[in-house]
Write an enzyme that holds these catalytic residues in place. Structure first.
Site, mmCIF file in Angstrom:
data_model
loop_
_atom_site.group_PDB
_atom_site.id
_atom_site.type_symbol
_atom_site.label_atom_id
_atom_site.label_comp_id
_atom_site.label_asym_id
_atom_site.label_seq_id
_atom_site.Cartn_x
_atom_site.Cartn_y
_atom_site.Cartn_z
ATOM 1 N N GLU A 127 18.011 -5.113 -11.149
ATOM 2 C CA GLU A 127 17.973 -4.013 -10.179
ATOM 3 C C GLU A 127 18.843 -2.855 -10.649
ATOM 4 O O GLU A 127 19.995 -2.710 -10.209
ATOM 5 C CB GLU A 127 18.425 -4.492 -8.788
ATOM 6 N N GLU A 219 11.136 -10.078 -6.644
ATOM 7 C CA GLU A 219 12.093 -10.456 -5.599
ATOM 8 C C GLU A 219 11.679 -9.823 -4.292
ATOM 9 O O GLU A 219 11.383 -8.627 -4.238
ATOM 10 C CB GLU A 219 13.508 -10.019 -5.991
#
Length: 302
Positions: A127, A219
């Site tokens: 991320e 995710e």
């Protein structure tokens, strides 16, 4: 890859559905022969995301240990017929360049061990945050050749701006990637969402992006962006319906007994070594996601 889709060896689009581990520095005890048997055979998952955190007591604290741990989980998931996402879980700092040398070392080690497998996907930056898309792109164009020099064919998954959201919190969208893609073949771009926090604007970007570029949702959660709080199953189902329609593969966060509502097992399950099958050890989110991995076509829009 075939066009914007992940395809099997016959050139047919496939949708993988499965679970992500939590950080292996904290929850390795949740990843046992019994729990992985349950994931593969009771849940019918076809993909496991192995999350190796870089900081927070992860890889940088003991590279040999965490490489060996990832290697073992890859072996165990592969033996059960699952695909494996090798997740370089850089989170804080959010600039993937901060871990460039460590990433080179990790992916070199993992690729050398698993170059002959056909079930590995490499997620090179979990991320990214606080950095521009051109900087993430530059990182990807330095790491992908490291992998390709060893494993020429495996798909590589590239994180996108602002916590793998195509930059939505920073006023961007998928167009920055569409108009300036990574210079590499056989890659996909990652998108993360948490249904209680990420609403119609995220859903719309995911829909548009999937029409233009290969996307893998590596995710997501049914709760808020921290994986906490109440589950929003209705919004989550809207995402799952879209992903089924567009053949977007997905992985849910997470396969552990962390106290947060987003961890599928009730606290204490891992220390007690189960029970792993059925639903008696599962939180509400675990029951819901298990059902949708097992029988993905049985649930209308909620």
């Amino acid at each position: 890859m075939c066009g914007t889709k992940l395809c099997n060896e016959h050139g047919n689009p496939v949708q993988l559905r499965g679970m992500s581990t939590h950080g292996t520095q904290w929850y390795a005890r949740c990843l046992t022969g019994g729990s992985l048997d349950a994931l593969a055979d009771d849940w019918n998952a076809d993909v496991l995301r192995v999350s190796t955190y870089v900081q927070e007591g992860g890889y940088e604290s003991d590279p040999a240990h965490f490489t060996a741990l990832a290697d073992s989980l890859i072996e165990q998931a592969s033996a059960r017929g699952m695909y494996v996402i090798v997740d370089w879980h850089m989170l804080d700092p959010g600039d993937p360049m901060a871990n460039l040398d460590n990433a080179r070392r990790f992916f070199t080690d993992i690729a050398r061990r698993h170059k002959d497998r056909d079930n590995i996907l490499y997620e090179i930056a979990n991320e990214p945050s606080g950095v521009s898309w051109p900087r993430i792109k530059s990182y990807a164009e330095q790491i992908i050749p490291v992998i390709r020099d060893i494993d020429a064919d495996a798909p590589v998954l590239v994180g996108t701006r602002a916590w793998s959201s195509f930059g939505i919190p920073e006023g961007a969208d998928e167009s920055e990637v569409v108009n300036n893609p990574v210079d590499a073949s056989n890659i996909m771009y990652t998108f993360h969402f948490y249904a209680a926090s990420h609403r119609d604007d995220y859903l719309a970007v995911l829909a548009r992006a999937a029409d233009r570029i290969p996307v893998f949702v590596t995710e997501f959660g049914t709760q808020n962006y921290a994986g906490e709080g109440a589950d929003d199953f209705a919004m989550s189902q809207r995402y799952l319906d879209l992903m089924a329609d567009r053949r977007i593969s997905w992985v849910n966060w997470n396969f552990s007994d962390d106290h947060r509502s987003g961890a599928v097992f009730r606290t204490g399950t891992c220390a007690a070594d189960g029970p792993w099958t059925g639903t008696s050890s599962l939180k509400p989110a675990g029951v819901w996601i298990r059902d949708r991995i097992r029988t993905p076509d049985s649930f209308p829009t909620g």
